[in-house]
Every structure is written in C-alpha cells, then in structure tokens.
Design a protein around this motif. Structure first.
Motif, short mmCIF file in Angstrom:
data_model
loop_
_atom_site.label_atom_id
_atom_site.label_comp_id
_atom_site.label_asym_id
_atom_site.label_seq_id
_atom_site.Cartn_x
_atom_site.Cartn_y
_atom_site.Cartn_z
N GLY A 23 36.66 101.89 29.83
CA GLY A 23 37.87 101.95 30.62
C GLY A 23 37.89 103.10 31.62
N TRP A 28 40.05 100.56 36.60
CA TRP A 28 40.89 100.03 35.51
C TRP A 28 42.09 100.91 35.22
CZ3 TRP A 28 39.78 95.19 34.67
CH2 TRP A 28 38.48 94.73 34.85
N VAL A 38 38.31 98.37 28.12
CA VAL A 38 38.64 97.14 28.84
C VAL A 38 37.88 96.02 28.15
CG1 VAL A 38 38.47 95.91 31.03
CG2 VAL A 38 38.92 98.39 31.00
N SER A 84 41.16 92.00 30.56
CA SER A 84 40.88 91.40 31.86
C SER A 84 40.65 89.90 31.68
CB SER A 84 39.63 92.02 32.48
OG SER A 84 39.18 91.18 33.55
#
Ligand SMILES: Cc1cc2nc3c(=O)[nH]c(=O)nc-3n(C[C@H](O)[C@H](O)[C@H](O)COP(=O)(O)OP(=O)(O)OC[C@H]3O[C@@H](n4cnc5c(N)ncnc54)[C@H](O)[C@@H]3O)c2cc1C
Length: 439
Positions: A23, A28, A38, A84
């Motif tokens: 991340g 992000w 992420v 995501s």
C-alpha cells in the motif's frame, strides 16, 4: 496511526501473494493516508473473504475502482486496506436482443461502451473520464453526466447488482428484467452509497440503441441569468433535449466555434433521435428562440459536435481543481445561483468556473486556486445561497483545512438518522470507508 500486524501476510494467505500489493506506493494513498495493504480480488467470493477477514480484524476497507473520485469525503478514521476492483473487469452476460448486459464492477465505462457499440447500443451516461471511471465507482457515487436530463441517471438503468457484504456474504438484488417482484429495490440502495454499505462486484444494466442522428445547438451569453428565459422555455417546451448545459466557456475553449469564442457562458442543448426527429427539434428550438427575440443557435454536427459533447462531459471533471463542489438545486434557481456564486468569487478575487446540468438543477463549481481562508469564506457564502435556493452543496475536492471548516457532504437532511441505522445494520463494525461519509 498504528497499523495492524501483518495484514499483507494475512491477505496473501487468503488470496495468494500475487493478489496483494504494498500500500505504500503513493497512488493508493487516501486523503494522504497510506493503506496497510492493497488487495486485488479476482472474484466476488475473494472480495467477500477479504471483507470477512477485515471484519474479524476490525480494519477499515476502502473499495477503489479507477480512483478518480477517491479523494471525495473525509480521511479514513482508522487503519485501512484498499480493495481494488481492477482485476474484476470481465463481461459476464450480454443479451443484445433484450438490451441487457451484466459485467464486473471493475470494468471501465469506455470498455463497456465499446462492447455495446459493436451491436449499435450504448449505456446513455456521459460522466467525465470514461477510460478511468469504473462502473462500480459510477454506481457507488451515483455519477452522471450532461445526458442525465434526457436519458435519466444510472439509477434508472440499473436492473441488478451483486455485492459483497462486511460479514462475508454476497447479496444479489434485482436481476436481468425490470423490477416486478415485491420488496425493497436494493440495487438502488447501493447507488450513491459511496462504498459504505458493501463492495459492488457485478452489475446488470438496461441499455439503449445508439441514436442514428444527433445535433447540438449552442448559444453564447455574457451572464448566466441572461440564459434563464431560454432555459425555462426549453424545459417547458415539447422538446426532449438529451442535455441542457450552462457552462463557463473557459471549460470548453477548444471545442467552441470561433463565432462563440468571446462569450463567457455557453448554453448547449443536445438533440438525439433519427434524422427527422433531430431536424424537427432544431426547427422547434429555433422557433422558441425567435419568440424570445434571441439570436439563432450555432448548430454543430459530425466531428465538431463529438468534440463539443466530449468537452461538455469533461467540463464537470474535478481534474486538477484546488476546490470542487456540487450544488443540487431547483432547476429554476440555477442561473440565479450561478450569478450569486460568481459575484461572491469576484468580490474575493477567486477564479471560479461553473458547469451546470441546467435542466436537472445541478451546478458544479471549480476553483483553480486560492488561499484556504478565502475559499472557506466563499464556500460559506455559496452554501447559504444553495440553501436559499432550496438545495444543498457538497465538496467533492478540497484541502484538509477546507474539509475541517465546512460540512463536506452538505447540511444534514431529515433522513440522516435512518442512514445511520441502515449503515449500522449492514456494516455493524463500520469497516467500509470508515468515517469518510455522512454522519
Ligand atoms: C462531478 C464529477 C466529477 C468527476 N471528476 C472526475 C475527474 O476529475 N476525473 C475522472 O477521472 N473522473 C471524474 N469523474 C468520473 C468519475 O470517474 C466517475 O464518475 C466515478 O464516480 C468514479 O469512478 P471510479 O471507478 O474512479 O471510482 P473511485 O474514485 O475509485 O471511487 C469513488 C467512490 O466509490 C467507491 N467505490 C468505487 N468502486 C466501488 C465498488 N465496486 N463498490 C463499492 N464502492 C466503490 C469508493 O470507495 C469511493 O468512495 C467525475 C464524475 C463526476 C460526477
């Protein structure tokens, strides 16, 4: 903020290391905060597993599509990961004869439109940046573009939705036909929920045939309120414009014909249909204009028109604005509100541009630059003006100082308590977009 122990390892254990990204990579960050990890699920089931884990760990979750409006709202109020939807971008089912299509939420609008165009169909929405905007993000933010006036909003085109819930379950609402069963219209519950009730994974839309002919009529004005009589007359007429936009010409520069390059404000009306229908509407609009003693419009077709329509969609983009807000008003109040906002900006020497869905009562205001204290003073004045015009003002982009000073999601409405109860029921630990939305 202390980060939970080893979310990356835990998530890699659930989905495999290839589905987890560090991340720390700047892109992000959410409102300047770095996610602990992420994760990129490849299916609804994987997304649901991640939510179940996050719920057990009580770690926040920020769903992300194209990330184009991820800055909207407050900063997450606890440790968080980003989910995501980038890998969930496949076509699930397409029935051209039924004009229904089911796709994964990570698909971009541009990708969807190119699939539909092969069959002479389209999804009649035109928000900015279709190459970045995902369908899940569009639904979550209830985004629309100029054509919401003639075609309605995504809410009206939504037939079904599959959503992963914080408890790890997957719920399916609606289907491939227009709702005809009793019960709440749950797909609409998730529309405009800004990623706070569930992670949208799959969506079914009703699509339309592409119009065989289009034309766009343009008028130039010195001031917004000079356009008001024509806006009112077009709204009251038998015409069915696809859009009715009032825009600062500075946002449309390259797309405008030379004859209108000196006008500070542009009113544009789009007409779609077959050749006869478009010709009739243009003629009828000409008659209305004549009756008002106004100049005949400049009519665009072909490539020039395509460029102008794309510019109208991009004119509402947040883009690089320092401050971006959106007022929802009675449509009869749009031009007066623009006058007040413009006057307040001039008095504070702030460079403001407006892009209005004039027929739908929506005004987007973008501030290129300006000191926070002056921007806050301006926001307070136009917040009052929006309230006086029977509406509300939300700030879609602003500095931390601005977001601390003004109610980002506008003044509380009567249903805030009901919203909190719905949120508490569907997300009891409040892990989804924690602290980022109303209430
Ligand atoms: C007024 C306006 C201005 C715009 N300005 C720009 C612009 O400047 N640049 C641009 O590229 N596009 C812009 N757009 C288009 C915008 O991209 C889309 O309309 C859309 O809102 C964002 O899509 P996204 O996939 O990027 O969502 P994101 O920015 O990734 O997410 C937006 C919000 O939706 C939530 N979310 C996203 N996906 C999901 C999901 N699958 N399930 C649940 N929640 C989800 C996120 O948590 C976040 O709260 C604008 C649209 C409007 C209406």
């Amino acid at each position: 903020m202390n980060v939970h122990s080893a979310p990356k390892e835990a998530l890699a254990g659930i989905l495999g290391p290839e589905a987890v990204i560090d991340g720390a990579a700047g892109r992000w960050a959410v409102e300047g905060l770095t996610p602990a990890a992420v994760v990129c699920p490849r299916s609804m089931e994987e997304a649901a597993c991640v939510l179940r884990w996050a719920c057990e760990e009580n770690i926040g979750v920020v769903p992300q599509g194209g990330g184009t409006l991820i800055h909207a709202g407050y900063a997450p109020d606890r440790d968080f990961i980003v989910i995501s939807l980038g890998l969930m971008n496949r076509l699930v089912n397409y029935q051209p004869a039924d004009m229904t299509i089911t796709l994964e939420a990570g698909m971009t609008l541009a990708a969807l439109q190119s699939i539909l165009a092969e069959k002479g169909q389209f999804l009649p929405v035109d928000p900015p940046c279709p190459r970045q905007a995902t369908l899940g993000g569009l639904i979550a933010t209830a985004s629309s573009g100029p054509s919401r006036y003639g075609y309605g909003t995504l809410r009206d085109m939504l037939l079904g939705i599959r959503t992963a819930m914080p408890d790890g379950s997957i719920v399916k609402g609606g289907g491939r036909v227009v709702k005809n069963v009793a019960g709440y219209d749950t797909p609409k519950l998730f529309t405009g929920s800004w990623g706070t009730l569930g992670v949208i994974g799959e969506i079914t839309f009703k699509v339309r045939p592409l119009p065989s002919a289009t034309a766009t009529a343009l008028w130039g004005f010195e001031h917004p309120d000079q356009a008001e009589p024509l806006v009112a007359a077009l709204i009251d007429s038998d015409l069915l414009p696809a859009f009715l936009e009032l825009t600062s010409a500075s946002l449309l520069q390259d797309a405008l014909p030379d004859s209108l390059s000196n006008a500070p404000f542009i009113l544009s009306a789009g007409f779609d249909g077959n050749r006869e229908a478009v010709a009739w509407q243009l003629e009828h609009a000409g008659g209305i204009v004549q009756g008002k003693g106004m100049a005949a419009p400049v009519v665009l077709r072909g490539e020039a028109e395509k460029g102008c329509r794309a510019a109208l969609s991009e004119s509402i983009a947040v883009g690089g604005a320092a401050l971006f807000c959106k007022a929802s008003l009675l449509s009869s109040q749009v031009t007066a509100f623009c006058e007040r906002a413009g006057k307040a900006a001039r008095e504070l020497s702030l460079p403001v541009a407006v892009a209005c869905h004039a027929g739908s009562g929506i005004v987007h205001l973008r501030l290129a630059d300006g000191p926070d204290n002056v921007a806050i003073a301006w926001l307070e004045r136009i917040g009052e003006a929006a309230q006086a015009a029977g509406g509300n003002l939300v700030v879609l982009k602003g500095s931390p100082a601005v977001k601390r000073a003004v109610p980002v999601w506008g003044r509380p409405t009567g249903d805030r308590d009901l919203m909190k109860r719905v949120k508490a029921k569907l997300d009891p630990k409040g892990i989804l977009n924690p602290g980022r939305y109303v209430g």
